[in-house]
Design a protein around this motif. Structure first.
Motif, PDB file in Angstrom:
ATOM      1  N   ALA A   1      50.211 -53.528  41.657  1.00 58.48           N
ATOM      2  CA  ALA A   1      50.298 -53.106  43.079  1.00 58.48           C
ATOM      3  C   ALA A   1      51.333 -52.060  43.242  1.00 58.48           C
ATOM      4  O   ALA A   1      52.617 -52.384  42.808  1.00 58.48           O
ATOM      5  CB  ALA A   1      50.417 -54.290  44.124  1.00 58.48           C
ATOM      6  N   VAL A   2      51.204 -51.155  44.122  1.00 62.25           N
ATOM      7  CA  VAL A   2      52.311 -50.145  44.404  1.00 62.25           C
ATOM      8  C   VAL A   2      52.528 -50.304  46.125  1.00 62.25           C
ATOM      9  O   VAL A   2      51.794 -50.319  46.759  1.00 62.25           O
ATOM     10  CB  VAL A   2      51.912 -48.613  43.982  1.00 62.25           C
TER      11      VAL A   2
ATOM     12  N   PRO B   1      51.780 -51.972  50.855  1.00 61.17           N
ATOM     13  CA  PRO B   1      50.740 -51.677  49.866  1.00 61.17           C
ATOM     14  C   PRO B   1      50.197 -50.262  50.044  1.00 61.17           C
ATOM     15  O   PRO B   1      49.842 -49.944  50.990  1.00 61.17           O
ATOM     16  CB  PRO B   1      49.610 -52.530  49.823  1.00 61.17           C
ATOM     17  N   VAL B   2      50.269 -49.295  48.864  1.00 60.05           N
ATOM     18  CA  VAL B   2      49.868 -48.021  49.165  1.00 60.05           C
ATOM     19  C   VAL B   2      48.467 -47.608  48.259  1.00 60.05           C
ATOM     20  O   VAL B   2      47.915 -46.731  48.389  1.00 60.05           O
ATOM     21  CB  VAL B   2      50.822 -46.944  49.009  1.00 60.05           C
ATOM     22  N   ARG B   3      48.605 -48.443  46.926  1.00 60.26           N
ATOM     23  CA  ARG B   3      47.684 -47.988  45.820  1.00 60.26           C
ATOM     24  C   ARG B   3      47.606 -49.221  44.933  1.00 60.26           C
ATOM     25  O   ARG B   3      48.580 -50.078  44.617  1.00 60.26           O
ATOM     26  CB  ARG B   3      47.900 -46.705  45.334  1.00 60.26           C
ATOM     27  N   THR B   4      46.527 -49.330  44.230  1.00 65.65           N
ATOM     28  CA  THR B   4      46.572 -50.059  42.869  1.00 65.65           C
ATOM     29  C   THR B   4      46.483 -49.433  41.872  1.00 65.65           C
ATOM     30  O   THR B   4      45.537 -48.195  41.771  1.00 65.65           O
ATOM     31  CB  THR B   4      45.427 -51.149  43.149  1.00 65.65           C
TER      32      THR B   4
ATOM     33  N   SER C   1      66.154 -39.387  39.491  1.00 61.97           N
ATOM     34  CA  SER C   1      66.191 -40.083  41.040  1.00 61.97           C
ATOM     35  C   SER C   1      65.625 -41.502  41.106  1.00 61.97           C
ATOM     36  O   SER C   1      65.026 -41.874  40.280  1.00 61.97           O
ATOM     37  CB  SER C   1      65.229 -38.977  41.748  1.00 61.97           C
ATOM     38  N   PRO C   2      66.167 -42.007  42.229  1.00 55.40           N
ATOM     39  CA  PRO C   2      65.793 -43.286  42.284  1.00 55.40           C
ATOM     40  C   PRO C   2      64.140 -43.537  42.710  1.00 55.40           C
ATOM     41  O   PRO C   2      63.451 -42.500  42.678  1.00 55.40           O
ATOM     42  CB  PRO C   2      66.203 -43.657  43.861  1.00 55.40           C
ATOM     43  N   ARG C   3      63.638 -44.636  42.351  1.00 56.79           N
ATOM     44  CA  ARG C   3      62.340 -44.954  42.251  1.00 56.79           C
ATOM     45  C   ARG C   3      61.674 -44.686  43.703  1.00 56.79           C
ATOM     46  O   ARG C   3      62.378 -45.182  44.737  1.00 56.79           O
ATOM     47  CB  ARG C   3      61.936 -46.226  41.899  1.00 56.79           C
ATOM     48  N   THR C   4      60.518 -44.314  43.910  1.00 57.13           N
ATOM     49  CA  THR C   4      60.015 -44.082  45.260  1.00 57.13           C
ATOM     50  C   THR C   4      59.035 -45.114  45.836  1.00 57.13           C
ATOM     51  O   THR C   4      58.740 -45.176  46.754  1.00 57.13           O
ATOM     52  CB  THR C   4      59.146 -42.670  45.216  1.00 57.13           C
ATOM     53  N   ALA C   5      58.894 -46.110  44.851  1.00 60.92           N
ATOM     54  CA  ALA C   5      58.095 -47.260  45.054  1.00 60.92           C
ATOM     55  C   ALA C   5      58.345 -48.615  44.376  1.00 60.92           C
ATOM     56  O   ALA C   5      58.943 -48.364  43.252  1.00 60.92           O
ATOM     57  CB  ALA C   5      56.420 -46.754  44.891  1.00 60.92           C
ATOM     58  N   THR C   6      57.832 -49.654  44.711  1.00 61.67           N
ATOM     59  CA  THR C   6      57.980 -50.815  43.856  1.00 61.67           C
ATOM     60  C   THR C   6      56.559 -50.955  43.411  1.00 61.67           C
ATOM     61  O   THR C   6      55.451 -50.892  43.951  1.00 61.67           O
ATOM     62  CB  THR C   6      58.244 -51.993  44.780  1.00 61.67           C
ATOM     63  N   VAL C   7      56.426 -51.522  41.854  1.00 66.95           N
ATOM     64  CA  VAL C   7      55.393 -51.890  41.359  1.00 66.95           C
ATOM     65  C   VAL C   7      55.606 -53.112  40.753  1.00 66.95           C
ATOM     66  O   VAL C   7      56.295 -53.377  40.090  1.00 66.95           O
ATOM     67  CB  VAL C   7      55.201 -50.526  40.331  1.00 66.95           C
ATOM     68  N   THR C   8      54.361 -53.757  41.106  1.00 66.99           N
ATOM     69  CA  THR C   8      54.380 -55.230  40.495  1.00 66.99           C
ATOM     70  C   THR C   8      53.160 -55.533  40.106  1.00 66.99           C
ATOM     71  O   THR C   8      52.093 -55.187  40.413  1.00 66.99           O
ATOM     72  CB  THR C   8      54.403 -56.142  41.911  1.00 66.99           C
TER      73      THR C   8
END
Length: 101
Positions: free
Chosen positions: A36-37, A43-46, A62-69
């Motif tokens: 999951a992003v 949540p924005v996408r899978t 650069s810093p990460r633009t999203a969290t990915v789990t």
């Protein structure tokens, strides 16, 4: 040449591959499973098998633009550190990105 520097990693449901705002040094290719992003906690996408993530933070330093789990059991990643990614693919991807902007 790409595979020589890649590492296959088993991950489990709930593992966080990257956190929004943090610096990242790895590029990820999802070999098996789903992730999951989310951005700003939404949540924005899978991501599904075959998807990749982390390239922007690696290419642009650069810093990460999203969290990915990780959201599935038995997931596998192919991981490549910044140093090897940039040698193999990064500079070409950066040039393409510049052409598009």
């Amino acid at each position: 040449r790409f595979a020589r520097h890649a590492i296959v990693v088993d991950v489990k449901r709930g593992d966080v591959l990257m956190r929004e705002g943090e610096k990242g040094n790895n590029f990820f290719l999802l070999a098996k499973g789903e992730c999951a992003v989310s951005i700003n906690g939404r949540p924005v996408r899978t991501l599904k098998s075959g998807a990749n993530c982390g390239e922007l933070g690696v290419i642009e330093d650069s810093p990460r633009t999203a969290t990915v789990t990780v959201t599935s059991d038995g997931a596998k990643l192919i991981l490549m550190h910044r140093t090897h990614f940039m040698k193999q693919l990064g500079h070409r991807m950066l040039e393409k990105r510049k052409l598009l902007t």
